[in-house]
Enzyme design. Sequence first.
Site, PDB file in Angstrom:
ATOM      1  N   VAL A  48      28.828 -33.039  -6.148  1.00 56.28           N
ATOM      2  CA  VAL A  48      27.964 -31.862  -5.911  1.00 56.28           C
ATOM      3  C   VAL A  48      28.611 -30.864  -7.006  1.00 56.28           C
ATOM      4  O   VAL A  48      29.604 -30.345  -7.039  1.00 56.28           O
ATOM      5  CB  VAL A  48      28.213 -31.290  -4.473  1.00 56.28           C
TER       6      VAL A  48
ATOM      7  N   ASP B  73      32.110 -27.407 -16.235  1.00 52.83           N
ATOM      8  CA  ASP B  73      31.091 -26.069 -16.550  1.00 52.83           C
ATOM      9  C   ASP B  73      29.921 -27.052 -17.019  1.00 52.83           C
ATOM     10  O   ASP B  73      29.835 -27.738 -18.114  1.00 52.83           O
ATOM     11  CB  ASP B  73      31.632 -25.340 -17.792  1.00 52.83           C
TER      12      ASP B  73
ATOM     13  N   ASN C 102      23.332 -28.889  -8.151  1.00 50.54           N
ATOM     14  CA  ASN C 102      23.190 -27.440  -7.226  1.00 50.54           C
ATOM     15  C   ASN C 102      23.743 -26.423  -8.197  1.00 50.54           C
ATOM     16  O   ASN C 102      23.398 -25.126  -7.943  1.00 50.54           O
ATOM     17  CB  ASN C 102      24.106 -27.628  -5.959  1.00 50.54           C
TER      18      ASN C 102
ATOM     19  N   TYR D 208      15.009 -16.350 -13.644  1.00 56.54           N
ATOM     20  CA  TYR D 208      15.384 -17.321 -12.518  1.00 56.54           C
ATOM     21  C   TYR D 208      14.333 -18.183 -12.215  1.00 56.54           C
ATOM     22  O   TYR D 208      14.373 -19.435 -11.989  1.00 56.54           O
ATOM     23  CB  TYR D 208      15.866 -16.435 -11.521  1.00 56.54           C
TER      24      TYR D 208
ATOM     25  N   LYS E 249      13.347 -22.265 -12.356  1.00 52.86           N
ATOM     26  CA  LYS E 249      13.224 -23.074 -11.093  1.00 52.86           C
ATOM     27  C   LYS E 249      11.882 -23.960 -11.417  1.00 52.86           C
ATOM     28  O   LYS E 249      11.889 -25.143 -10.776  1.00 52.86           O
ATOM     29  CB  LYS E 249      13.416 -22.155  -9.951  1.00 52.86           C
TER      30      LYS E 249
END
Length: 225
Positions: free
Chosen positions: A13, A57, A80, A142, A146
Site C-alpha cells: 500500500v 517516493d 493510494n 487535483y 483523478k
Amino acid sequence: MTGTQVAGATALVTGGQQGLGKAIVAALLEAGAAKVYSTSRRPGTSDDPRVVVIQADVTDAESVAQLAHTAADATIVVNNAGVLGGTSLLQDDLDDVRSVLDTNLYGALRVTQAFAPLLAGRQATIVNIASVLSWLPGYGSYGVSKAALWSATNSLRLELQQQGTTVIGAYLAYTDTDMTADLDVPKNDPADVARQIVDGIVAGAPEVLADDLTRQVHAPLFPAA
C-alpha cells in the site's frame, strides 16, 4: 473477473502510514493478509510485525524500482499515495499542476509499470485509489489528476488482463482523514471505505463505489454499469 485471495497474501500500500492508506493496511490485515508493505516518504516503523514500513517516493523512478525489488513478493498493489493541490487551472502555476499530476497520476503509473512484470501469471490485483472527482469538474489540478487516473485505470485493466492481473478503480467522496480535516462536510469512515476495497479485491470487481454520493454521480454517466 477473477478476485485475489487476501488471506495469507502479501500486499503493498503506497502512502500506507496515514489516512485512508493506513485504514487499507488495517483492513488487509483484518482479512488475513500475511504481510503488508506500507510506504511513506519519511522513515517509519510499525508495532505490528506483519507490517513492513518502506521509505519510498512514487515521484522518483529509482525509489519505485527499489520498492519493486523489496516488495517483489506482493500479489496485491494498492496505489493510494496522493496529494491535494490546485484550485484554478487558469491561475495556478503549471509547475504546481505538474506536481499534483506527478504524484496522483504518474506515481500510480510508475508503480504499476514496475510491478506489472512481477505480477504476470499470478493471481494478482492492482487497486488505484481515485475519487468521485474523476467525473466532476471544477477542482483544479487535483480533479484533473483523478479524472486522468480513472481513464488510466480503465486502459490498464485492458492491458493487464492479458497477463491475468485484475485492475480495480476505487472511487470515493470526502473521507475523514488528515487531508480533509479542515473541511466541514459529511465524510466517510476510512475503515468502511477500506473494507469495501478489500471486498472488491476478493470479488475481482472492476470498480468500488464507496459511498452514496459517488454512486449517485456514477449512475447517470454509466447507466449500464
